[in-house]
Design a protein around this motif. Structure first.
Motif, PDB file in Angstrom:
ATOM      1  N   THR A   1      84.605  64.213  37.614  1.00  0.00           N
ATOM      2  CA  THR A   1      83.201  64.284  38.044  1.00  0.00           C
ATOM      3  C   THR A   1      82.438  63.049  37.595  1.00  0.00           C
ATOM      4  OG1 THR A   1      83.264  66.695  37.973  1.00  0.00           O
ATOM      5  CG2 THR A   1      81.087  65.667  37.900  1.00  0.00           C
ATOM      6  N   GLU A   2      82.620  62.643  36.346  1.00  0.00           N
ATOM      7  CA  GLU A   2      81.906  61.472  35.821  1.00  0.00           C
ATOM      8  C   GLU A   2      82.386  60.178  36.470  1.00  0.00           C
ATOM      9  OE1 GLU A   2      80.953  62.873  31.264  1.00  0.00           O
ATOM     10  OE2 GLU A   2      83.046  62.443  31.816  1.00  0.00           O
ATOM     11  N   GLU A   3      83.685  60.048  36.664  1.00  0.00           N
ATOM     12  CA  GLU A   3      84.223  58.825  37.288  1.00  0.00           C
ATOM     13  C   GLU A   3      83.791  58.724  38.752  1.00  0.00           C
ATOM     14  OE1 GLU A   3      85.500  56.288  35.880  1.00  0.00           O
ATOM     15  OE2 GLU A   3      86.597  56.922  34.108  1.00  0.00           O
ATOM     16  N   ALA A   4      83.764  59.849  39.464  1.00  0.00           N
ATOM     17  CA  ALA A   4      83.315  59.835  40.863  1.00  0.00           C
ATOM     18  C   ALA A   4      81.846  59.424  40.935  1.00  0.00           C
ATOM     19  CB  ALA A   4      83.530  61.193  41.511  1.00  0.00           C
ATOM     20  N   ALA A   5      81.022  59.985  40.077  1.00  0.00           N
ATOM     21  CA  ALA A   5      79.595  59.637  40.059  1.00  0.00           C
ATOM     22  C   ALA A   5      79.409  58.162  39.726  1.00  0.00           C
ATOM     23  CB  ALA A   5      78.848  60.516  39.061  1.00  0.00           C
ATOM     24  N   ALA A   6      80.159  57.652  38.751  1.00  0.00           N
ATOM     25  CA  ALA A   6      80.042  56.245  38.368  1.00  0.00           C
ATOM     26  C   ALA A   6      80.480  55.327  39.503  1.00  0.00           C
ATOM     27  CB  ALA A   6      80.866  55.972  37.108  1.00  0.00           C
ATOM     28  N   ALA A   7      81.569  55.694  40.191  1.00  0.00           N
ATOM     29  CA  ALA A   7      82.050  54.868  41.308  1.00  0.00           C
ATOM     30  C   ALA A   7      81.023  54.836  42.436  1.00  0.00           C
ATOM     31  CB  ALA A   7      83.385  55.398  41.816  1.00  0.00           C
ATOM     32  N   LEU A   8      80.431  55.971  42.732  1.00  0.00           N
ATOM     33  CA  LEU A   8      79.408  56.026  43.790  1.00  0.00           C
ATOM     34  C   LEU A   8      78.145  55.272  43.382  1.00  0.00           C
ATOM     35  CD1 LEU A   8      79.991  59.711  44.868  1.00  0.00           C
ATOM     36  CD2 LEU A   8      80.261  57.704  46.360  1.00  0.00           C
ATOM     37  N   ASP A   9      77.781  55.351  42.109  1.00  0.00           N
ATOM     38  CA  ASP A   9      76.597  54.632  41.619  1.00  0.00           C
ATOM     39  C   ASP A   9      76.795  53.122  41.605  1.00  0.00           C
ATOM     40  OD1 ASP A   9      75.192  56.979  41.269  1.00  0.00           O
ATOM     41  OD2 ASP A   9      75.539  57.083  39.092  1.00  0.00           O
ATOM     42  N   ALA A  10      78.043  52.667  41.520  1.00  0.00           N
ATOM     43  CA  ALA A  10      78.344  51.241  41.403  1.00  0.00           C
ATOM     44  C   ALA A  10      78.330  50.506  42.739  1.00  0.00           C
ATOM     45  CB  ALA A  10      79.705  51.058  40.728  1.00  0.00           C
ATOM     46  N   THR A  11      78.140  51.231  43.846  1.00  0.00           N
ATOM     47  CA  THR A  11      78.204  50.594  45.163  1.00  0.00           C
ATOM     48  C   THR A  11      77.225  51.255  46.118  1.00  0.00           C
ATOM     49  OG1 THR A  11      79.707  49.984  46.983  1.00  0.00           O
ATOM     50  CG2 THR A  11      80.089  52.123  45.932  1.00  0.00           C
ATOM     51  N   ASP A  12      76.879  50.532  47.161  1.00  0.00           N
ATOM     52  CA  ASP A  12      76.070  51.129  48.219  1.00  0.00           C
ATOM     53  C   ASP A  12      76.955  51.549  49.397  1.00  0.00           C
ATOM     54  OD1 ASP A  12      76.741  48.591  49.089  1.00  0.00           O
ATOM     55  OD2 ASP A  12      74.722  48.068  49.765  1.00  0.00           O
ATOM     56  N   LYS A  13      78.265  51.503  49.189  1.00  0.00           N
ATOM     57  CA  LYS A  13      79.233  51.891  50.206  1.00  0.00           C
ATOM     58  C   LYS A  13      79.853  53.238  49.835  1.00  0.00           C
ATOM     59  CE  LYS A  13      80.718  47.229  51.495  1.00  0.00           C
ATOM     60  NZ  LYS A  13      81.933  46.383  51.636  1.00  0.00           N
ATOM     61  N   ASP A  14      80.673  53.768  50.745  1.00  0.00           N
ATOM     62  CA  ASP A  14      81.413  54.995  50.470  1.00  0.00           C
ATOM     63  C   ASP A  14      82.542  54.706  49.489  1.00  0.00           C
ATOM     64  OD1 ASP A  14      79.865  56.464  52.263  1.00  0.00           O
ATOM     65  OD2 ASP A  14      81.211  56.035  53.944  1.00  0.00           O
ATOM     66  N   VAL A  15      83.004  55.743  48.835  1.00  0.00           N
ATOM     67  CA  VAL A  15      84.136  55.665  47.914  1.00  0.00           C
ATOM     68  C   VAL A  15      85.188  56.642  48.426  1.00  0.00           C
ATOM     69  CG1 VAL A  15      84.899  56.113  45.534  1.00  0.00           C
ATOM     70  CG2 VAL A  15      82.683  54.996  45.961  1.00  0.00           C
ATOM     71  N   ALA A  16      86.442  56.219  48.375  1.00  0.00           N
ATOM     72  CA  ALA A  16      87.536  57.093  48.812  1.00  0.00           C
ATOM     73  C   ALA A  16      88.258  57.661  47.603  1.00  0.00           C
ATOM     74  CB  ALA A  16      88.513  56.320  49.691  1.00  0.00           C
ATOM     75  N   ILE A  17      88.911  58.775  47.824  1.00  0.00           N
ATOM     76  CA  ILE A  17      89.750  59.392  46.801  1.00  0.00           C
ATOM     77  C   ILE A  17      91.087  59.688  47.441  1.00  0.00           C
ATOM     78  CG2 ILE A  17      88.857  61.717  47.272  1.00  0.00           C
ATOM     79  CD1 ILE A  17      89.189  62.230  44.195  1.00  0.00           C
ATOM     80  N   GLY A  18      92.167  59.410  46.728  1.00  0.00           N
ATOM     81  CA  GLY A  18      93.482  59.633  47.292  1.00  0.00           C
ATOM     82  C   GLY A  18      94.484  60.078  46.257  1.00  0.00           C
ATOM     83  N   GLY A  19      95.479  60.762  46.745  1.00  0.00           N
ATOM     84  CA  GLY A  19      96.474  61.404  45.902  1.00  0.00           C
ATOM     85  C   GLY A  19      96.235  62.892  46.010  1.00  0.00           C
ATOM     86  N   ALA A  20      97.263  63.620  46.349  1.00  0.00           N
ATOM     87  CA  ALA A  20      97.107  65.050  46.645  1.00  0.00           C
ATOM     88  C   ALA A  20      96.510  65.827  45.481  1.00  0.00           C
ATOM     89  CB  ALA A  20      98.451  65.645  47.041  1.00  0.00           C
ATOM     90  N   GLY A  21      97.038  65.636  44.290  1.00  0.00           N
ATOM     91  CA  GLY A  21      96.540  66.398  43.143  1.00  0.00           C
ATOM     92  C   GLY A  21      95.114  66.040  42.778  1.00  0.00           C
ATOM     93  N   LEU A  22      94.810  64.756  42.772  1.00  0.00           N
ATOM     94  CA  LEU A  22      93.466  64.303  42.434  1.00  0.00           C
ATOM     95  C   LEU A  22      92.461  64.785  43.472  1.00  0.00           C
ATOM     96  CD1 LEU A  22      91.752  62.620  40.468  1.00  0.00           C
ATOM     97  CD2 LEU A  22      92.187  60.651  41.957  1.00  0.00           C
ATOM     98  N   ALA A  23      92.792  64.633  44.741  1.00  0.00           N
ATOM     99  CA  ALA A  23      91.883  65.084  45.801  1.00  0.00           C
ATOM    100  C   ALA A  23      91.705  66.601  45.750  1.00  0.00           C
ATOM    101  CB  ALA A  23      92.405  64.650  47.166  1.00  0.00           C
ATOM    102  N   ALA A  24      92.766  67.331  45.445  1.00  0.00           N
ATOM    103  CA  ALA A  24      92.660  68.792  45.329  1.00  0.00           C
ATOM    104  C   ALA A  24      91.654  69.163  44.249  1.00  0.00           C
ATOM    105  CB  ALA A  24      94.024  69.406  45.019  1.00  0.00           C
ATOM    106  N   ALA A  25      91.730  68.477  43.111  1.00  0.00           N
ATOM    107  CA  ALA A  25      90.773  68.748  42.026  1.00  0.00           C
ATOM    108  C   ALA A  25      89.354  68.414  42.463  1.00  0.00           C
ATOM    109  CB  ALA A  25      91.157  67.938  40.783  1.00  0.00           C
TER     110      ALA A  25
END
Length: 185
Positions: free
Chosen positions: A103-127
Motif C-alpha cells: 500500500t505504501e509503495e503503491a502510494a509513493a509510486a503514484l505520488d512520484a509521477t503524473d503518469k499511471d503506474v503498472a503492477i505486474g506479477g501474479a502474486g503481487l497483483a493479487a495482493a
C-alpha cells in the motif's frame, strides 16, 4: 491510476501448468501497442519473477537489434521499478527493492509521477487487487486454452464490479480488454 496488465489465455491463465508463457509472444502489431502503453507509465511495481523475466531488456543487447526492440528497451529501462521480493538482496537497472508495504509503495509510486503506474506479477497483483489498490485491469486475451497454471486473477472475498471501457482485436486474433473499477473516475 494503478494498472494490472497481462497476457492471458481464454481460460484465465497467464502461464500454463509448467509455468511457460511462450504462447504470449506478441505479433509486431501487438508489440507496437505494448510499446505505446509502456511509454505512458511513470512507474512499475514488479514481483520477483516478472522483474527477473523483464531484466533481459536491460541486460541483453541483442534485444536492441531491431527498431521496435530498441525502442521498447529504451522505454523499459527508463521506467522506475520497485521490486517486491523476499529472496533478492539486490536488483539491477532502474529498480530498487521495496522497503515498505505494498500500500505504501503503491502510494509513493503514484505520488512520484503524473503518469499511471503498472503492477505486474501474479502474486503481487493479487495482493493489490485484494487491498483494493488496482484501478484498471488490462487483458490481452490469447485464443488458446491452457487448462491450468497461474491465474490472471486471484480468488476474492468480495465482488469487484468493473466497467468495460475499451476493446480491440488485433490481426493475431488477440483481444485487448480494458476494465476500470465501477464508479472510478
Amino acid at each position: 491510476m494503478l494498472i494490472f496488465s497481462m497476457s492471458v489465455s481464454v481460460d484465465g491463465f497467464i502461464a500454463d501448468r509448467e509455468g511457460a508463457f511462450g504462447w504470449t509472444a506478441p505479433s509486431e502489431e501487438l508489440f507496437r501497442f505494448h510499446i505505446t502503453q509502456v511509454r505512458e507509465l511513470g512507474g512499475f511495481l514488479c514481483g520477483r519473477r516478472l522483474y527477473e523475466t523483464m531484466l533481459v531488456w536491460e541486460t541483453d543487447p541483442s534485444l536492441r537489434d531491431d527498431e521496435p526492440g530498441a525502442e521498447f528497451a529504451d522505454i523499459w529501462c527508463a521506467i522506475p521499478k520497485v521490486v517486491f521480493s523476499r529472496t533478492l538482496d539486490r536488483v539491477e537497472g532502474n529498480a530498487r527493492l521495496a522497503k515498505a508495504s505494498l500500500t505504501e509503495e503503491a502510494a509513493a509510486a503514484l505520488d512520484a509521477t503524473d503518469k499511471d503506474v503498472a503492477i505486474g506479477g501474479a502474486g503481487l497483483a493479487a495482493a493489490a487487487i485484494e487491498l483494493g489498490l488496482v484501478d484498471e485491469l488490462r487483458l490481452f486475451r490469447y485464443p488458446i486454452v491452457v487448462g491450468g497454471g497461474t491465474p490472471f486473477l486471484p480468488p476474492v472475498t468480495d465482488h469487484v464490479a468493473l466497467d468495460l471501457i475499451e476493446t480491440r482485436t488485433f490481426g493475431s486474433r488477440v483481444i485487448f480488454e480494458r476494465y476500470r473499477r465501477a464508479g472510478a473516475d
